[in-house]
Structure formats: C-alpha cells, structure tokens
Design an enzyme around this catalytic site. Sequence first.
Site, PDB file in Angstrom:
ATOM      1  N   MET A   1      -6.058  -4.968   1.524  1.00 53.24           N
ATOM      2  CA  MET A   1      -5.835  -6.406   1.545  1.00 53.24           C
ATOM      3  C   MET A   1      -5.617  -6.921   2.971  1.00 53.24           C
ATOM      4  SD  MET A   1      -6.309  -7.130  -1.511  1.00 53.24           S
ATOM      5  CE  MET A   1      -5.875  -8.845  -1.689  1.00 53.24           C
ATOM      6  N   VAL A   4       2.717  -2.093   1.364  1.00 55.02           N
ATOM      7  CA  VAL A   4       2.702  -1.482   0.035  1.00 55.02           C
ATOM      8  C   VAL A   4       3.558  -2.260  -0.984  1.00 55.02           C
ATOM      9  CG1 VAL A   4       2.107   0.889   0.629  1.00 55.02           C
ATOM     10  CG2 VAL A   4       4.464   0.091   0.931  1.00 55.02           C
ATOM     11  N   SER A  39       1.511  -8.816  -5.556  1.00 51.25           N
ATOM     12  CA  SER A  39       0.863  -9.247  -6.796  1.00 51.25           C
ATOM     13  C   SER A  39       1.841  -9.286  -7.955  1.00 51.25           C
ATOM     14  CB  SER A  39      -0.340  -8.369  -7.138  1.00 51.25           C
ATOM     15  OG  SER A  39      -0.288  -7.143  -6.511  1.00 51.25           O
ATOM     16  N   HIS A  43      -1.144 -15.143  -2.580  1.00 51.66           N
ATOM     17  CA  HIS A  43      -1.754 -14.044  -3.326  1.00 51.66           C
ATOM     18  C   HIS A  43      -3.276 -14.114  -3.256  1.00 51.66           C
ATOM     19  CE1 HIS A  43      -2.273 -11.975  -7.509  1.00 51.66           C
ATOM     20  NE2 HIS A  43      -2.431 -11.132  -6.529  1.00 51.66           N
ATOM     21  N   ASN A  49      -8.912  -9.212  -4.484  1.00 52.46           N
ATOM     22  CA  ASN A  49      -9.709  -8.156  -3.866  1.00 52.46           C
ATOM     23  C   ASN A  49     -11.149  -8.179  -4.397  1.00 52.46           C
ATOM     24  OD1 ASN A  49     -10.363  -5.803  -2.528  1.00 52.46           O
ATOM     25  ND2 ASN A  49      -9.387  -4.460  -4.030  1.00 52.46           N
ATOM     26  N   ASN A  90      -2.127 -13.183 -13.027  1.00 51.52           N
ATOM     27  CA  ASN A  90      -1.827 -11.927 -13.724  1.00 51.52           C
ATOM     28  C   ASN A  90      -1.060 -12.164 -15.019  1.00 51.52           C
ATOM     29  OD1 ASN A  90      -3.203 -10.170 -12.081  1.00 51.52           O
ATOM     30  ND2 ASN A  90      -1.481  -9.918 -10.674  1.00 51.52           N
TER      31      ASN A  90
HETATM   32  P1  NAD Z   1      -2.701  -0.471   0.867  1.00 53.38           P
HETATM   33  O1  NAD Z   1      -1.905   0.694   0.417  1.00 53.38           O
HETATM   34  O2  NAD Z   1      -4.185  -0.340   0.981  1.00 53.38           O
HETATM   35  O3  NAD Z   1      -2.171  -0.937   2.289  1.00 53.38           O
HETATM   36  C1  NAD Z   1      -0.845  -1.079   2.631  1.00 53.38           C
HETATM   37  C2  NAD Z   1      -0.716  -0.930   4.147  1.00 53.38           C
HETATM   38  O4  NAD Z   1       0.594  -1.266   4.518  1.00 53.38           O
HETATM   39  C3  NAD Z   1      -0.974   0.488   4.639  1.00 53.38           C
HETATM   40  O5  NAD Z   1      -1.922   0.462   5.675  1.00 53.38           O
HETATM   41  C4  NAD Z   1       0.385   0.932   5.182  1.00 53.38           C
HETATM   42  O6  NAD Z   1       0.280   1.783   6.312  1.00 53.38           O
HETATM   43  C5  NAD Z   1       0.973  -0.412   5.569  1.00 53.38           C
HETATM   44  N1  NAD Z   1       2.415  -0.438   5.694  1.00 53.38           N
HETATM   45  C6  NAD Z   1       3.357   0.209   4.955  1.00 53.38           C
HETATM   46  N2  NAD Z   1       4.599  -0.093   5.434  1.00 53.38           N
HETATM   47  C7  NAD Z   1       4.420  -0.942   6.478  1.00 53.38           C
HETATM   48  C8  NAD Z   1       5.292  -1.589   7.374  1.00 53.38           C
HETATM   49  N3  NAD Z   1       6.608  -1.389   7.305  1.00 53.38           N
HETATM   50  N4  NAD Z   1       4.770  -2.397   8.312  1.00 53.38           N
HETATM   51  C9  NAD Z   1       3.433  -2.579   8.393  1.00 53.38           C
HETATM   52  N5  NAD Z   1       2.566  -1.955   7.591  1.00 53.38           N
HETATM   53  C10 NAD Z   1       3.055  -1.159   6.645  1.00 53.38           C
HETATM   54  O7  NAD Z   1      -2.312  -1.667  -0.085  1.00 53.38           O
HETATM   55  P2  NAD Z   1      -3.156  -2.937  -0.491  1.00 53.38           P
HETATM   56  O8  NAD Z   1      -3.984  -2.636  -1.684  1.00 53.38           O
HETATM   57  O9  NAD Z   1      -3.806  -3.498   0.710  1.00 53.38           O
HETATM   58  O10 NAD Z   1      -2.003  -3.908  -1.006  1.00 53.38           O
HETATM   59  C11 NAD Z   1      -1.153  -4.585  -0.121  1.00 53.38           C
HETATM   60  C12 NAD Z   1      -0.406  -5.674  -0.882  1.00 53.38           C
HETATM   61  O11 NAD Z   1      -1.356  -6.564  -1.452  1.00 53.38           O
HETATM   62  C13 NAD Z   1       0.420  -5.173  -2.034  1.00 53.38           C
HETATM   63  O12 NAD Z   1       1.567  -5.960  -2.140  1.00 53.38           O
HETATM   64  C14 NAD Z   1      -0.463  -5.390  -3.250  1.00 53.38           C
HETATM   65  O13 NAD Z   1       0.250  -5.545  -4.445  1.00 53.38           O
HETATM   66  C15 NAD Z   1      -1.148  -6.684  -2.856  1.00 53.38           C
HETATM   67  N6  NAD Z   1      -2.427  -6.907  -3.514  1.00 53.38           N
HETATM   68  C16 NAD Z   1      -3.318  -5.913  -3.673  1.00 53.38           C
HETATM   69  C17 NAD Z   1      -4.531  -6.154  -4.293  1.00 53.38           C
HETATM   70  C18 NAD Z   1      -5.546  -5.065  -4.458  1.00 53.38           C
HETATM   71  O14 NAD Z   1      -6.460  -5.210  -5.283  1.00 53.38           O
HETATM   72  N7  NAD Z   1      -5.474  -3.997  -3.700  1.00 53.38           N
HETATM   73  C19 NAD Z   1      -4.824  -7.449  -4.758  1.00 53.38           C
HETATM   74  C20 NAD Z   1      -3.907  -8.473  -4.550  1.00 53.38           C
HETATM   75  C21 NAD Z   1      -2.710  -8.187  -3.925  1.00 53.38           C
END
Ligand code: NAD
Length: 729
Positions: free
Chosen positions: A337, A414, A442, A463, A466, A513
């Site tokens: 994201m 995360v 999310s 929000h 993806n 959601n």
């Molecule tokens: P991801 O696991 O791909 O990425 C998370 C990133 O955060 C990683 O690169 C990690 O190194 C980094 N991170 C962890 N702790 C950190 C910190 N203290 N400072 C900076 N970076 C840090 O996760 P994602 O799928 O990109 O999801 C991220 C957020 O987006 C979540 O809250 C998720 O619920 C939300 N989201 C995800 C989706 C999806 O389909 N993947 C859709 C909508 C919302």
Amino acid sequence: MSIDVIDEGKIIMIYKSNTVSVNYIKEGIVELKFDAKEGSVNKFDQQTLQSFQDAIETLQGLADLKGVVMTSGKSAFIVGADITEFITHFDAPAEQLSDWLKSVNNTFNCFEDLNCPTIAAVNGFALGGGFEATLLADYRIADTTAVIGFPETKLGIMPGWGGTVRLPRLIGCDNALIWITSATNNKADEALKVGAIDAVVAPEKLRESAIEILEDAIAGKLDWQAHRAKKQAPIGVSQIESMMSFSSAKDMVAAKAGKHYPAPMTALTCIEESVTLTRDKALAIETKGFVKLAKTDVARALVGIFLNYQKIKGNAKVAAKKASNIDQAAVLGAGIMGGGIAYQSASKDTPIVMKDINQAALDLGLNEASAILFKQLKRKRIDGIKMAKVLNNITTTLTYESVNNVDIVIEAVVENPKVKSTVLAEVESHVREDAIITSNTSTISINELAKSLKRPEKFCGMHFFNPVHQMPLVEIIRGEKTSEETIATVVAYGAKMGKSPIVVNDCPGFFINRVLFPYLGGFAKLISDGADFVKVDMVMEKEFGWPMGPAYLLDVIGMDTAHHAQAVLAKGFPDRMAKVQKDSIDAMFEVGRYGQKNDKGFYNYSVDKHGRAKKGAAPEAYELLKTVSAESQDFSHDEMIARTMIPMVIETVRCLEENIIATPEEADMGLVFGLGFPRFRGGVFQYIDTMGVAAFVKLADSFTHLGEMYKVTDGMRQKATAGTTYYNM
Ligand code: NAD
C-alpha cells in the site's frame, strides 16, 4: 430575444440569447456562436436547444445569407446534452420522449438543410449532442484541442439526435460502429484520419481557417452541395458486404459489452437497419432505439452513476475551498500500500517522502512505483520525462527527519494496533503542529487510534484500495474528534491524487468492509449448507455481474486478511455477524490456504506453458470444505443471489440509517468504485429502488430463518409500506 443592431447602415448582430448569438461577420457570412452566459461550458440544455431553434429560424429568414460558421465562445465546443435536465424526458411516457426527440431532430434538420454552405469550427470537447451539432454542417474543421465522440452507450443510451444516422454516412459503417459502440473520445488527428473532420489547425487559426473554407465553398471552389448530398444519402453497400461487416461487428460488440449492457448492440442494429434508408426514415429508427434504451433499468443505473460521480466531484470541489494546502506528503511504510500511495501522490504532482524501518522495503516500494511507470511507458501513456518527474517526486528515508516539514502523513505500516499507535505518536512528535496525520488502516478503529495522538482533530482515516493506482475509491474516515477542516483537506488531497473520495463515520469495517463482509458471510453460509463455490462464483459473475465471484474474491483478498476482518466485524456487530459455527474461511485459514498470495485457496493458481496465470478449482479445497459443510446440494441461481446479496443490501441500508454514510449517492459510488459493484445495477440503493423496497423486504423476509443478517430494518419496512424509494427520499 432577437436584436437588430445597426452599424453604419449594416446589420451586424442578428440574434442573441443567453446561450447563442448570430452575427454577420462578412458580406453574407454569418457566425452562429454557442456561448453560455452562465457556467464555464456550453451544453445542450432546454434553453440552448430553444435558442438554437430560434437562431436557425432567424437564419432561414435572411435573404442574403451565403454561408454559416458555427463556433463556440468557450474553451470547449459543446460538452454534450445536459443529462440532469434530460433525465426527466427519459421518465416521460415513451410517446412523449419520442415526440421530444423528433422535435430536436426537426430543428437539427433545418440547420442541415440551410440553403448555403455551413462549417463547424470545433475546439475542445464536442461530445454527444455537441458532436451531433457539428455533423449538421457541411464541413468540420477542428483545432488541436478538439476531442469528439459519442459517450452515450456508456450511459446505457445511444445518440438520439441523428448521430447514428449521420456518422456512418460520413466516416463509413465500420468506423462509426467503433466510435458509437465503444463510446471512444477521439482526438482531432484521429478524427481527421477517418474523415469525421476535414482539417486540423492550431487553436489561433481555427476561426479564420473555417471562414476561408466557407468562402471557398461560397465561391464554388468546393462542391458543398455534392458533399451534403453524400452525407444525407443512404449508404450504397451491397447486401452481402453489409451482412458480413455487421455480423462480425455484432460478434465483437456481444463479446465486449456482454448481455448486461444492451446499448452498444441496440445502436449497432439501428445502424444496420437504417444505413440504406433516407435520412428521415433512418432518424425514425434511431428514435425508436433511443426510446427503448432510455426506458431500461440499465440506462437509469448508468446515468445514476454518472450523476453520482458528478456529486462526488462537486463535494471535492467544495472541500478544496476549505482545505489547507498540501504541497508535501509523507507515507509511513513502503509495503504494497505504501508503495502504491507514494506512486499515486507523486504521479499527481504532490511530492512524497516514503519512510520505512528497513532499506529492503524502501527499495521494493520504489521498484513497485517504477514497475507501474515502466508499464505506462511501454504503452506510450507517458514519456521518459514524465517518468523521471514522478520518480523524482518520491524520496525514501529510514529516519523521521525528512518528515519534519510535511503537510500530511499517511500511515501505512503493518495492520497491528500497537505498532500503529506507536508509529502515529512518533510521527506526531516530529511533524509541524498544523500537519495532518491519516491512517490507511482497513480494520482498526479511527477513534481508538486517535487516542495515541495529542491532536486528534488533525487525524482521520484515509483508506485506499489495492492496487492503489487502479482502484478509484478512497474512503475517508471521520473520527469523533476529527475537525471538518482536516476532512476537507484530506478530501481535496484524495481528489488531487485522482481518486474519488467518500467521507464516512468511524465504525468497525468503516463503510466498504462493513458491507462487504455480510456478503461474504452470506456466501460462507451458502457453502456451509452444501453449495458448490464454483457454481456460486459463476452465478455471481455471469448473472449478477460482479467482476469476480465471492470465492475468487476471498482468494484475492487473502484468507488471513479476510479471517481477521471477519473477526473485527463479528466483535463490532456480534448480534448479526458473530459466527455460530466454523465456516469455509476459518477452514481455509487454519490450513494455510491463503488464496492468491500463496497460490492456493478455493482455487489453485499456477502458470501455464505460455506464462499465463491459470486458476482452477482446487480438489484440496473441496475435500477441506466437506469438514465444514452439509451434504452437497443444488441451489437455484435466484437463491444464490438472494442469500449473498440480502445481507450486503441490509447492511448498506443500516450504514445510511446510522449516518455512517451520508447519502445513497455516495454509498452507491463507494460500492461501484471500491468493490466493483456491477455498474449496470448502479449500486445497492439503485438496486433496491429498481426492485422496489417492498419487493426486497418480502424477499428478505423469506430468508430470515438464516439469521439476523437477513432481517430488514424498521426503516426499510416503513419505506416499503410508504412505497417510497431511496433516491427520491
Ligand atoms: P505490508 O506488510 O506490505 O507493508 C507494511 C510496511 O510497513 C512494511 O514495508 C514494513 O517494513 C513497514 N513498517 C513496519 N513498521 C514500520 C514502522 N514503524 N515505520 C515505518 N514502516 C514500518 O502491508 P500493506 O499490505 O501495505 O498494508 C499496510 C496497511 O494498509 C495496513 O494497515 C493494511 O491493513 C492497509 N491496507 C492494506 C490493503 C491491502 O490490500 N494490502 C488494502 C487497504 C488497506
């Protein structure tokens, strides 16, 4: 109002209204100009149509008329018919609608039949009715800004003011079929190539060049009568030729538009029927086709989406007036994201700092942005300069220093409440006091996350979906303490990023959601009762029209993510969403069948020998489902649709009743843009209105034995009794 202005014995102004003027510009040469006094664009509303008719009557009365040039006083020629006004005609009885179309066609024919050569000078958009007006002239010249075409089939209708009659005669059936059935916007050079226009010039030369062509026609250097006769005559194709060309076009249109979108095929059959007929007979066929389409639920739904989209854009414009400037952004987390958000902000000219806790993640995030840009470069959508500019707009960092001076932060680390709370508090201590902080969570409550902040009024949810660069929706979540200025600024930034923002209030699952999971719950119950997931997917895709059925969707979301979100919603709404027994999502999750992310879920995913992705129903999934399902049994298509859709519909209504979402328009737009709700159904509220609230309540009542999710609200029952709809509350 018609005015005669005498200038040294010579009449120069012949007619003027709020939208159209007619002036002599040279001996015998008249300019008919569309220039709406109100608003920034010309459009065909009732007033403009009336003025056009009056102007033509004035022209018909000029004894010395030698030629007419049709121009626009705006930066666009005519953007099209005013759909907000004309929708009322669609609601009128068929005969009345048909009479209205006939009267517009009479006006248009009068211009086409003027006893002198005519030319349209086209700048900017000339779409729909605007393009149809240019087709009345003998010649069309455009400047390089021109974009012309017929978007009508996208709205579930077809050109109704002669477009299907005149365009095939001008550019040939094959080209006209592509333009009309695909609703393409065509730039000046493409239009020139097929003969839809006769010349292209620089904007500053447009008017003068149009007059030159007109003078050549007046002088007899151009045979305008022959030109006109050809445009009005039936097309002389042999029956065999015609049959061949139309039958292959029909196959193409059927494959592309599909059975849920009748407009392209209706337009095609009207053209097929009318190309060998005279203008008037052909126009009658077009009118019949138009009336038939305008009366369909699909047209109502698609026009509804168009209007809802305008509303969302309008909301964003209002927000922009109250918003503070966002010149520099930051995203925390460079994952799927974070990388997508960085790309999206950078590509729409807001520089962004991407922060993560490890370099490898930053490299991956940046690679993700580069990969999207490379694809666009390969497809020639952007050039190298744009690519470099976007990449330059993204900087990466492992420390908070570069975030100190940003205007907005989007947290996308995360999905863990503790990590998020820590990260949010940390970043708040580094940014300016007036900076806005948002979270892309999310599932975590915005009000809960706000507790970790000193300035909760500067915090809200943002929000994204993806993949960020493809999904048009951004859901903006207002917490209890979020200020309206924060919301306005985030809405304006979301719109600047090219997204459609909808604002919702905080609750478990927010809006999207919260309404999706009851649908998936309905699906899980269906599977528990012995339905075959492949059959359910097939019905929900082919019949209901979802881009993917629920089993496939769960594989795409990821079973771990879905399992987690389900738990959040079950906790938030235990009365109707708590599980009474282990379901297919639990079963898949427990054995690590996460879906597409690890190539196994309801389906198995692999790559065929040509390198193409392959998906097949997983025998392992069938075995596993036996442990959580009753004996397999067949369900009718209607039952599969009812059992999955009823919970989603009721939950959407609850969101409106509880003011989670402000209006049916925003709800429907969110569903179409965020979940891919079938456009031809217009969204949940359009869907219930079309079915009738009473009919829906009756249907839902027949499924209440399945649980609380199937119980309609009191508000719905009242609406059913009152016989009102959601759109006309
Ligand atoms: P991801 O696991 O791909 O990425 C998370 C990133 O955060 C990683 O690169 C990690 O190194 C980094 N991170 C962890 N702790 C950190 C910190 N203290 N400072 C900076 N970076 C840090 O996760 P994602 O799928 O990109 O999801 C991220 C957020 O987006 C979540 O809250 C998720 O619920 C939300 N989201 C995800 C989706 C999806 O389909 N993947 C859709 C909508 C919302």
